[in-house]
Design a protein around this motif. Structure first.
Motif, mmCIF file in Angstrom:
data_model
loop_
_atom_site.group_PDB
_atom_site.id
_atom_site.type_symbol
_atom_site.label_atom_id
_atom_site.label_comp_id
_atom_site.label_asym_id
_atom_site.label_seq_id
_atom_site.Cartn_x
_atom_site.Cartn_y
_atom_site.Cartn_z
ATOM 1 N N ALA A 291 0.830 -1.214 0.000
ATOM 2 C CA ALA A 291 0.000 0.000 0.000
ATOM 3 C C ALA A 291 0.865 1.265 0.000
ATOM 4 O O ALA A 291 0.550 2.256 -0.667
ATOM 5 C CB ALA A 291 -0.937 0.006 1.209
ATOM 6 N N LYS A 292 1.982 1.216 0.743
ATOM 7 C CA LYS A 292 2.886 2.378 0.780
ATOM 8 C C LYS A 292 3.505 2.648 -0.591
ATOM 9 O O LYS A 292 3.934 3.759 -0.884
ATOM 10 C CB LYS A 292 3.992 2.148 1.816
ATOM 11 C CG LYS A 292 3.528 2.336 3.253
ATOM 12 C CD LYS A 292 4.709 2.530 4.183
ATOM 13 C CE LYS A 292 4.275 3.252 5.451
ATOM 14 N NZ LYS A 292 5.396 3.644 6.286
ATOM 15 N N ALA A 293 3.566 1.602 -1.418
ATOM 16 C CA ALA A 293 4.122 1.746 -2.766
ATOM 17 C C ALA A 293 3.030 1.961 -3.812
ATOM 18 O O ALA A 293 3.296 1.949 -5.017
ATOM 19 C CB ALA A 293 4.940 0.515 -3.118
ATOM 20 N N GLY A 294 1.772 2.139 -3.328
ATOM 21 C CA GLY A 294 0.664 2.411 -4.247
ATOM 22 C C GLY A 294 0.039 1.184 -4.875
ATOM 23 O O GLY A 294 -0.722 1.287 -5.835
ATOM 24 N N LEU A 295 0.351 -0.010 -4.320
ATOM 25 C CA LEU A 295 -0.233 -1.244 -4.844
ATOM 26 C C LEU A 295 -1.376 -1.722 -3.962
ATOM 27 O O LEU A 295 -1.333 -1.569 -2.741
ATOM 28 C CB LEU A 295 0.822 -2.345 -4.925
ATOM 29 C CG LEU A 295 2.001 -2.130 -5.880
ATOM 30 C CD1 LEU A 295 2.961 -3.313 -5.801
ATOM 31 C CD2 LEU A 295 1.521 -1.948 -7.315
ATOM 32 N N LYS A 296 -2.403 -2.315 -4.609
ATOM 33 C CA LYS A 296 -3.537 -2.877 -3.864
ATOM 34 C C LYS A 296 -3.282 -4.363 -3.613
ATOM 35 O O LYS A 296 -2.507 -4.997 -4.336
ATOM 36 C CB LYS A 296 -4.824 -2.740 -4.684
ATOM 37 C CG LYS A 296 -5.223 -1.334 -5.044
ATOM 38 C CD LYS A 296 -6.636 -1.361 -5.609
ATOM 39 C CE LYS A 296 -6.907 -0.232 -6.588
ATOM 40 N NZ LYS A 296 -6.309 -0.404 -7.912
ATOM 41 N N PRO A 297 -3.982 -4.943 -2.618
ATOM 42 C CA PRO A 297 -3.842 -6.386 -2.390
ATOM 43 C C PRO A 297 -4.149 -7.205 -3.649
ATOM 44 O O PRO A 297 -3.546 -8.264 -3.870
ATOM 45 C CB PRO A 297 -4.858 -6.669 -1.283
ATOM 46 C CG PRO A 297 -4.969 -5.381 -0.528
ATOM 47 C CD PRO A 297 -4.819 -4.310 -1.576
ATOM 48 N N SER A 298 -5.068 -6.711 -4.470
ATOM 49 C CA SER A 298 -5.451 -7.439 -5.690
ATOM 50 C C SER A 298 -4.380 -7.377 -6.787
ATOM 51 O O SER A 298 -4.479 -8.074 -7.796
ATOM 52 C CB SER A 298 -6.769 -6.891 -6.238
ATOM 53 O OG SER A 298 -6.657 -5.496 -6.487
ATOM 54 N N ASP A 299 -3.346 -6.549 -6.573
ATOM 55 C CA ASP A 299 -2.267 -6.439 -7.572
ATOM 56 C C ASP A 299 -1.267 -7.586 -7.487
ATOM 57 O O ASP A 299 -0.377 -7.709 -8.338
ATOM 58 C CB ASP A 299 -1.510 -5.108 -7.396
ATOM 59 C CG ASP A 299 -2.332 -3.906 -7.856
ATOM 60 O OD1 ASP A 299 -3.169 -4.078 -8.759
ATOM 61 O OD2 ASP A 299 -2.129 -2.807 -7.304
ATOM 62 N N VAL A 300 -1.392 -8.410 -6.448
ATOM 63 C CA VAL A 300 -0.491 -9.556 -6.286
ATOM 64 C C VAL A 300 -1.304 -10.814 -6.005
ATOM 65 O O VAL A 300 -2.496 -10.732 -5.713
ATOM 66 C CB VAL A 300 0.510 -9.331 -5.123
ATOM 67 C CG1 VAL A 300 1.375 -8.112 -5.374
ATOM 68 C CG2 VAL A 300 -0.213 -9.222 -3.778
ATOM 69 N N SER A 301 -0.650 -11.971 -6.085
ATOM 70 C CA SER A 301 -1.286 -13.235 -5.707
ATOM 71 C C SER A 301 -0.721 -13.656 -4.352
ATOM 72 O O SER A 301 0.500 -13.809 -4.211
ATOM 73 C CB SER A 301 -0.985 -14.324 -6.736
ATOM 74 O OG SER A 301 -1.537 -13.998 -7.986
ATOM 75 N N ILE A 302 -1.602 -13.805 -3.365
ATOM 76 C CA ILE A 302 -1.182 -14.218 -2.015
ATOM 77 C C ILE A 302 -1.343 -15.729 -1.885
ATOM 78 O O ILE A 302 -2.416 -16.271 -2.162
ATOM 79 C CB ILE A 302 -2.021 -13.497 -0.932
ATOM 80 C CG1 ILE A 302 -1.743 -11.992 -0.956
ATOM 81 C CG2 ILE A 302 -1.746 -14.086 0.442
ATOM 82 C CD1 ILE A 302 -0.342 -11.589 -0.525
ATOM 83 N N ILE A 303 -0.260 -16.382 -1.482
ATOM 84 C CA ILE A 303 -0.263 -17.840 -1.379
ATOM 85 C C ILE A 303 0.175 -18.266 0.023
ATOM 86 O O ILE A 303 1.214 -17.818 0.520
ATOM 87 C CB ILE A 303 0.705 -18.460 -2.421
ATOM 88 C CG1 ILE A 303 0.228 -18.095 -3.838
ATOM 89 C CG2 ILE A 303 0.802 -19.969 -2.265
ATOM 90 C CD1 ILE A 303 1.242 -18.377 -4.912
ATOM 91 N N GLY A 304 -0.610 -19.111 0.670
ATOM 92 C CA GLY A 304 -0.255 -19.633 1.992
ATOM 93 C C GLY A 304 0.816 -20.707 1.876
ATOM 94 O O GLY A 304 0.625 -21.696 1.165
ATOM 95 N N VAL A 305 1.955 -20.502 2.559
ATOM 96 C CA VAL A 305 3.056 -21.471 2.489
ATOM 97 C C VAL A 305 3.450 -22.009 3.864
ATOM 98 O O VAL A 305 4.397 -22.770 4.004
ATOM 99 C CB VAL A 305 4.305 -20.856 1.798
ATOM 100 C CG1 VAL A 305 4.014 -20.562 0.335
ATOM 101 C CG2 VAL A 305 4.790 -19.606 2.532
ATOM 102 N N GLY A 306 2.704 -21.596 4.911
ATOM 103 C CA GLY A 306 3.025 -22.063 6.252
ATOM 104 C C GLY A 306 4.201 -21.310 6.850
ATOM 105 O O GLY A 306 4.623 -20.263 6.343
ATOM 106 N N ALA A 307 4.741 -21.872 7.945
ATOM 107 C CA ALA A 307 5.778 -21.168 8.696
ATOM 108 C C ALA A 307 6.979 -22.055 8.992
ATOM 109 O O ALA A 307 7.700 -21.850 9.948
ATOM 110 C CB ALA A 307 5.173 -20.669 10.011
ATOM 111 N N SER A 308 7.199 -23.044 8.113
ATOM 112 C CA SER A 308 8.285 -23.988 8.380
ATOM 113 C C SER A 308 8.988 -24.370 7.084
ATOM 114 O O SER A 308 9.178 -23.538 6.201
ATOM 115 C CB SER A 308 7.708 -25.215 9.099
ATOM 116 O OG SER A 308 8.726 -26.039 9.601
#
Length: 341
Positions: A154-171
């Protein structure tokens, strides 16, 4: 003389039930949900468990581990868990949905989330704007790692919809996704971050393991990992809540006094991801961002709300009761009981 002894004895006997009541736990057996227990973000939880601090308070805590904080939150909302070890901002997010959740002891005074790019898939990376159209790995969609990624975008002017969010866990799954080039960037925590960094598989963009950088990024103190629970649970189980706070405050203080060798002995072997040196480096990088005494900063809720509102327009017009999202009452009593940990 006999009469005097009898009077004193009777008075003591009469006082005893009140003392017992004051110390009795309403719910000695409970389930605590966490998203990524192996993370240094939740190290105080692991220490409280492994060093027997929960048991010392008369608690039998079953810890249910999930892929990310949003999943842990769902467990408590759905009723399969009593308390969450999770990111502070969830208390505000849920308040907007009519759910009263309250944080009552802090584990982290900075988010410790690191956002970085994959040198293999983005060798020519220059700025956050280059992430448009790219795949970003987070612990789980909706978790604090997702919030952090959205905030930097958001600070760079991008919306969440501008990228693909993928769950990869924490390990190890998160590490494998980066190494295989399945994701172009990652928002995650230690020890995953240090492992990737040491292998040359990560170029850091933003590092909130450094408290000063976290304060600069978020514009104030940003409380991170904490224990939070439905307000109804806290109201119904104040002694149990106090016992949980006591154990966590002891763990917070133990960590600040601990050295790398102490930590290695106290955490399960599986947490080390096959490399003790990496885990020690990760601990040293994150130690300053962990809470010294469990206290939630006064301005923390306001900082967290600003961060959430900057990435979610639906939260901007809503009224929030910030004071209802947290309390230091239990922490104050815990610090009185354990001034040195």
């Amino acid at each position: 003389m006999h009469r005097r002894r009898f009077v004193i004895g009777a008075a003591s006997t009469l006082a005893l039930p009140a003392v017992v009541r004051a110390q009795s736990l309403e719910k000695p057996k409970l389930t605590l949900a966490v998203g990524g227990k192996n993370l240094l973000y939740y190290l105080p939880l692991t220490i409280a468990e492994s060093l027997g601090y929960f048991k010392a308070e008369g608690l039998e805590v079953t810890i249910a581990d999930f892929a990310g904080g949003s999943r842990a939150l769902q467990a408590v909302v759905g009723g399969s868990a009593d308390v969450v070890s999770g990111a502070f901002e969830h208390t505000l997010n849920m308040q907007a949905k009519g759910q009263k959740l309250r944080a009552f002891v802090l584990q982290g005074r900075a988010p410790q989330v690191v956002l970085g790019v994959n040198p293999k898939t983005m060798p020519n990376y220059k700025s956050v704007a280059d992430l448009k159209g790219k795949k970003i790995g987070v612990t789980a969609p909706g978790s604090s790692t997702n919030v952090m990624a959205n905030f930097v975008l958001a600070k760079a002017g991008l919306k969440p919809s501008d990228v693909s969010i993928i769950g990869v866990g924490a390990s190890s799954g998160a590490v494998a996704a980066m190494k295989a080039g399945q994701i172009d960037a990652i928002s995650n925590l230690d020890p995953v971050i240090t492992l990737l960094q040491r292998a040359g598989d990560l170029k850091i963009i933003s590092d909130t393991r450094i408290v000063a950088e976290a304060d600069r990024v978020f514009g104030g103190p940003m409380p991170a990992g904490c224990l939070y629970a439905p307000q109804a649970f806290i109201d119904k189980n104040p002694n149990t809540t106090q016992a949980l706070a006591n154990a966590m405050v002891r763990a917070d203080k133990w960590i600040q006094a601990a050295g790398p060798a102490d930590i290695i002995k106290a955490v399960p072997e599986s947490y080390l991801l096959g490399d003790r040196a990496v885990y020690i480096d990760a601990f040293m990088a994150s130690k300053g961002a962990l809470s010294a005494d469990g206290s939630i900063p006064d301005a923390g809720a306001a900082t967290a709300l600003r961060a959430l509102q900057s990435i979610d327009d639906s939260l901007k017009g809503q009224k929030f009761d910030l004071a209802a999202a947290w309390t230091n009452d239990f922490v104050k009593r815990a610090n009185q009981k354990y001034p040195k940990g």
